[in-house]
Design a protein around this motif. Structure first.
Motif, PDB file in Angstrom:
ATOM      1  N   LYS A  77      25.707  33.724  44.164  1.00  0.00           N
ATOM      2  CA  LYS A  77      24.741  32.628  44.066  1.00  0.00           C
ATOM      3  C   LYS A  77      25.201  31.475  44.951  1.00  0.00           C
ATOM      4  N   LEU A  93      23.477  29.577  33.468  1.00  0.00           N
ATOM      5  CA  LEU A  93      23.420  31.008  33.776  1.00  0.00           C
ATOM      6  C   LEU A  93      22.771  31.315  35.130  1.00  0.00           C
ATOM      7  N   ALA A  94      21.715  30.583  35.472  1.00  0.00           N
ATOM      8  CA  ALA A  94      20.967  30.920  36.694  1.00  0.00           C
ATOM      9  C   ALA A  94      21.707  30.511  37.964  1.00  0.00           C
ATOM     10  N   HIS A 101      29.720  34.511  35.727  1.00  0.00           N
ATOM     11  CA  HIS A 101      28.439  35.019  35.241  1.00  0.00           C
ATOM     12  C   HIS A 101      28.542  36.028  34.100  1.00  0.00           C
ATOM     13  N   ARG A 105      26.555  35.658  30.660  1.00  0.00           N
ATOM     14  CA  ARG A 105      25.417  36.551  30.388  1.00  0.00           C
ATOM     15  C   ARG A 105      25.639  37.287  29.066  1.00  0.00           C
ATOM     16  N   LEU A 329      14.537  32.844  47.233  1.00  0.00           N
ATOM     17  CA  LEU A 329      15.861  32.657  46.634  1.00  0.00           C
ATOM     18  C   LEU A 329      16.929  32.837  47.700  1.00  0.00           C
ATOM     19  N   ARG A 331      21.237  33.524  48.637  1.00  0.00           N
ATOM     20  CA  ARG A 331      22.567  33.986  48.264  1.00  0.00           C
ATOM     21  C   ARG A 331      23.522  33.560  49.373  1.00  0.00           C
ATOM     22  N   PRO A 387       9.204  40.055  40.875  1.00  0.00           N
ATOM     23  CA  PRO A 387       8.931  38.704  40.358  1.00  0.00           C
ATOM     24  C   PRO A 387      10.060  38.185  39.476  1.00  0.00           C
ATOM     25  N   ARG A 393      21.691  39.646  38.036  1.00  0.00           N
ATOM     26  CA  ARG A 393      21.123  38.303  37.942  1.00  0.00           C
ATOM     27  C   ARG A 393      19.624  38.328  37.664  1.00  0.00           C
ATOM     28  N   CYS A 395      16.147  38.101  35.813  1.00  0.00           N
ATOM     29  CA  CYS A 395      15.708  37.097  34.837  1.00  0.00           C
ATOM     30  C   CYS A 395      16.026  37.546  33.413  1.00  0.00           C
TER      31      CYS A 395
HETATM   32  C1  HEM Z   1       6.840  34.256  34.612  1.00  0.00           C
HETATM   33  C2  HEM Z   1       7.954  33.686  34.242  1.00  0.00           C
HETATM   34  C3  HEM Z   1       9.289  33.830  34.951  1.00  0.00           C
HETATM   35  C4  HEM Z   1       9.566  34.234  36.233  1.00  0.00           C
HETATM   36  C5  HEM Z   1       8.596  34.652  37.319  1.00  0.00           C
HETATM   37  C6  HEM Z   1      11.021  34.199  36.390  1.00  0.00           C
HETATM   38  C7  HEM Z   1      11.700  34.580  37.527  1.00  0.00           C
HETATM   39  C8  HEM Z   1      13.079  34.658  37.632  1.00  0.00           C
HETATM   40  C9  HEM Z   1      13.800  35.199  38.755  1.00  0.00           C
HETATM   41  C10 HEM Z   1      13.176  35.741  40.032  1.00  0.00           C
HETATM   42  C11 HEM Z   1      15.122  35.154  38.479  1.00  0.00           C
HETATM   43  C12 HEM Z   1      16.273  35.663  39.355  1.00  0.00           C
HETATM   44  C13 HEM Z   1      16.871  34.548  40.140  1.00  0.00           C
HETATM   45  C14 HEM Z   1      17.869  35.043  41.180  1.00  0.00           C
HETATM   46  O1  HEM Z   1      17.999  36.247  41.393  1.00  0.00           O
HETATM   47  O2  HEM Z   1      18.508  34.188  41.803  1.00  0.00           O
HETATM   48  C15 HEM Z   1      15.243  34.541  37.177  1.00  0.00           C
HETATM   49  C16 HEM Z   1      16.438  34.279  36.566  1.00  0.00           C
HETATM   50  C17 HEM Z   1      16.538  33.632  35.359  1.00  0.00           C
HETATM   51  N1  HEM Z   1      15.498  33.262  34.529  1.00  0.00           N
HETATM   52 FE1  HEM Z   1      13.559  33.606  34.808  1.00  0.00          FE
HETATM   53  N2  HEM Z   1      11.552  33.758  35.216  1.00  0.00           N
HETATM   54  C18 HEM Z   1      10.539  33.537  34.316  1.00  0.00           C
HETATM   55  C19 HEM Z   1      10.667  33.100  33.013  1.00  0.00           C
HETATM   56  C20 HEM Z   1      11.853  32.727  32.429  1.00  0.00           C
HETATM   57  C21 HEM Z   1      11.990  32.201  31.095  1.00  0.00           C
HETATM   58  C22 HEM Z   1      10.829  32.025  30.120  1.00  0.00           C
HETATM   59  C23 HEM Z   1      13.313  31.899  30.913  1.00  0.00           C
HETATM   60  C24 HEM Z   1      14.022  31.335  29.727  1.00  0.00           C
HETATM   61  C25 HEM Z   1      13.459  30.855  28.652  1.00  0.00           C
HETATM   62  C26 HEM Z   1      14.004  32.259  32.142  1.00  0.00           C
HETATM   63  C27 HEM Z   1      15.352  32.101  32.360  1.00  0.00           C
HETATM   64  C28 HEM Z   1      16.040  32.612  33.442  1.00  0.00           C
HETATM   65  C29 HEM Z   1      17.488  32.558  33.571  1.00  0.00           C
HETATM   66  C30 HEM Z   1      18.461  31.917  32.592  1.00  0.00           C
HETATM   67  C31 HEM Z   1      17.812  33.204  34.779  1.00  0.00           C
HETATM   68  C32 HEM Z   1      19.197  33.473  35.340  1.00  0.00           C
HETATM   69  C33 HEM Z   1      19.664  34.871  34.927  1.00  0.00           C
HETATM   70  C34 HEM Z   1      21.061  35.230  35.414  1.00  0.00           C
HETATM   71  O3  HEM Z   1      21.460  34.824  36.523  1.00  0.00           O
HETATM   72  O4  HEM Z   1      21.743  35.955  34.659  1.00  0.00           O
HETATM   73  N3  HEM Z   1      13.092  32.754  33.044  1.00  0.00           N
HETATM   74  N4  HEM Z   1      13.976  34.256  36.677  1.00  0.00           N
END
Ligand code: HEM
Length: 448
Positions: A77, A93-94, A101, A105, A329, A331, A387, A393, A395
């Motif tokens: 990241k 976390l993100a 991580h 996680r 995004l 990296r 998406p 990593r 979502c």
């Molecule tokens: C339509 C809804 C959503 C979309 C399109 C979406 C999309 C994404 C994407 C593309 C990533 C990956 C990021 C990366 O690879 O750098 C991500 C990671 C993440 N999302 Fe979502 N997300 C959504 C909803 C949510 C919701 C509702 C939550 C929490 C309540 C959430 C929490 C997170 C977290 C914490 C990460 C980091 C995961 C990690 O690195 O382990 N997202 N999301």
């Protein structure tokens, strides 16, 4: 059905044409970011860009995207997009690096366990009903603002269920300023601009401080009460690592802001686009109404209804394909490596775009067509439909976000026809999330 993406090497690499002296591709990228990215695969599988002083690589081929996302030790990241998001999400976390991580996680995964979803869905259903209760036949609403209010209410409630009026916590205003601030900063690759004492930057810093204060108070209240409220904050407070260590208040703050930022804007964007697409495709909207009338007969949707709402789910999936809220995004490369046969030096920034992939005609036939039924047969190869990202990593809130979106589309469309005010077509903002610019719509109560 999308074509399989795996090809045998070599993968092509090139520098995108049209770079200007000093500014490189930045003006073209900032002016029309989505169209610019969607045009890159024509130049190669791995395309080099210059954004001001910054040289970046864009992975345009699904195989390369798959490697980028699954080899998270090499492609860590960082870079353009992540560095700006880190200013707000800290080491949540993100945005945390690979080294931190796995521990995070593992500690947070229970908060999103499948067994918790029915409980969250019940809260979502209440908040969706509450947010839409004041709507009246013939009302005109600002659609993105209304959807943002709805997802704020849902996310705040699922995070802080014990708070008496979680839905009306003043997180809404701070988050609005923060999301816009992060969006602007990401799209401004020239260094230093976000540190100038402009009104926008000052508002951004104040909103960040306000949000920190709200979460600090909530954490203190929860710690004092000491019981499990079946919400996300309770899980964060009880999370333990392998050594029995919990998260510090600062770590919990970063996770709370991460969940808010990651969960609200993304789902709100998807919902807003869904109304645009449904209004433009009356035949699909009719079929949606038929499904909802048969299953819900006018009542709000519940978790148990989800298996009986396949078209609603396909509409959400197709909306996320055409308008992936997280469309870009980055990296950063931890060690010298090769990608698709091409040398990529340590420290380089790599970009990948779900928007770019989802609009490739070789992966999704007639990619500009809104066709929820493509999902009856489509089985996209990994790295093609992204998406929610991919790999370690991916979502953590994918099921949460999808459930929320399906419940919201079903509950609203069962009772209302949402008709955007005629005029100019709705366009995306130039922001870190693919949200529509403000637009209004008229609500018409449906007669079944
Ligand atoms: C339509 C809804 C959503 C979309 C399109 C979406 C999309 C994404 C994407 C593309 C990533 C990956 C990021 C990366 O690879 O750098 C991500 C990671 C993440 N999302 Fe979502 N997300 C959504 C909803 C949510 C919701 C509702 C939550 C929490 C309540 C959430 C929490 C997170 C977290 C914490 C990460 C980091 C995961 C990690 O690195 O382990 N997202 N999301």
């Amino acid at each position: 059905m999308p074509a399989q993406s795996t090809q045998s090497a070599p993968y092509t690499s090139a520098t995108a044409p049209g770079a200007l002296p000093l500014l490189g591709h930045a003006p073209a990228f900032v002016r029309r970011p989505h169209a610019f990215l969607a045009g890159l695969p024509a130049h190669g599988d791995l395309v080099r860009l210059k954004l001001g002083p910054l040289a970046v690589y864009v992975a345009c081929h699904p195989d390369l995207v798959r490697r980028l996302l699954t080899e998270d030790r090499v492609y860590d990241k960082g870079g353009l997009v992540l560095d700006k998001a880190r200013e707000v999400m800290g080491d949540g976390l993100a945005t945390c690096p690979h080294a931190a991580h796995r521990r995070q996680r593992r500690m947070l995964q229970p908060a999103f366990h499948r067994d918790r979803l029915p409980g969250y869905a019940a809260m979502m259903a209440e908040e969706i009903a509450g947010t839409t209760a004041p709507w009246r036949d013939g009302d005109t609403i600002d659609v993105p603002a209304a959807m943002y209010r709805l997802t704020t209410a849902v996310t705040a409630r699922c995070l802080f269920a014990a708070h008496e009026r979680a839905g009306s916590l003043p997180v809404h205003e701070s988050m609005d300023v923060i999301t816009r601030g992060v969006g602007r900063r990401v799209m401004m690759p020239l260094p230093g601009v976000d540190r100038l004492p402009t009104p926008g930057n000052r508002r951004f810093r104040r909103a960040r401080a306000d949000l920190a204060e709200i979460t600090r108070r909530l954490i203190a209240d929860y710690r004092a009460a000491g019981s499990d409220h079946q919400d996300l904050l309770s899980v964060l407070l009880s999370a333990r690592d392998e050594d029995g260590q919990g998260l510090s208040d600062a770590e919990i703050h970063d996770q709370v802001v991460t969940f808010l930022l990651a969960g609200m804007e993304t789902t709100a964007a998807a919902l807003s686009w869904a109304w645009v697409l449904l209004a433009a495709h009356p035949v699909i909207r009719e079929r949606l109404h038929d499904e909802l009338d048969a299953v819900l007969a006018g009542r709000p949707a519940r978790y148990e209804d989800l298996p009986a709402l396949p078209l609603t789910a396909r509409i959400v999936a197709e909306t996320l394909r055409l308008y992936p809220p997280v469309w870009l995004l980055s990296r950063t490369v931890a060690t010298d490596t090769e990608l698709g046969g091409h040398h990529v030096p340590a420290g380089a920034t790599l970009l990948y775009s779900a928007y770019l992939l989802h609009h490739r005609a070789d992966l999704f036939p007639c990619p500009e067509r809104f066709d929820p039924d493509r999902w009856l047969t489509a089985r996209p190869a990994p790295g093609t439909y992204t998406p929610f990202g991919l790999g370690a990593r991916r979502c953590i809130g994918d099921a949460f976000g999808t459930t929320e979106a399906v419940l919201a589309v079903a509950t609203i469309a069962a009772r209302w026809t949402v008709t955007p005010t005629p005029g100019r077509p709705v366009r995306p903002t130039r922001s870190s999330s693919l949200s529509p610019r403000p637009f209004t719509a008229t609500l018409t109560r449906r007669v079944r």
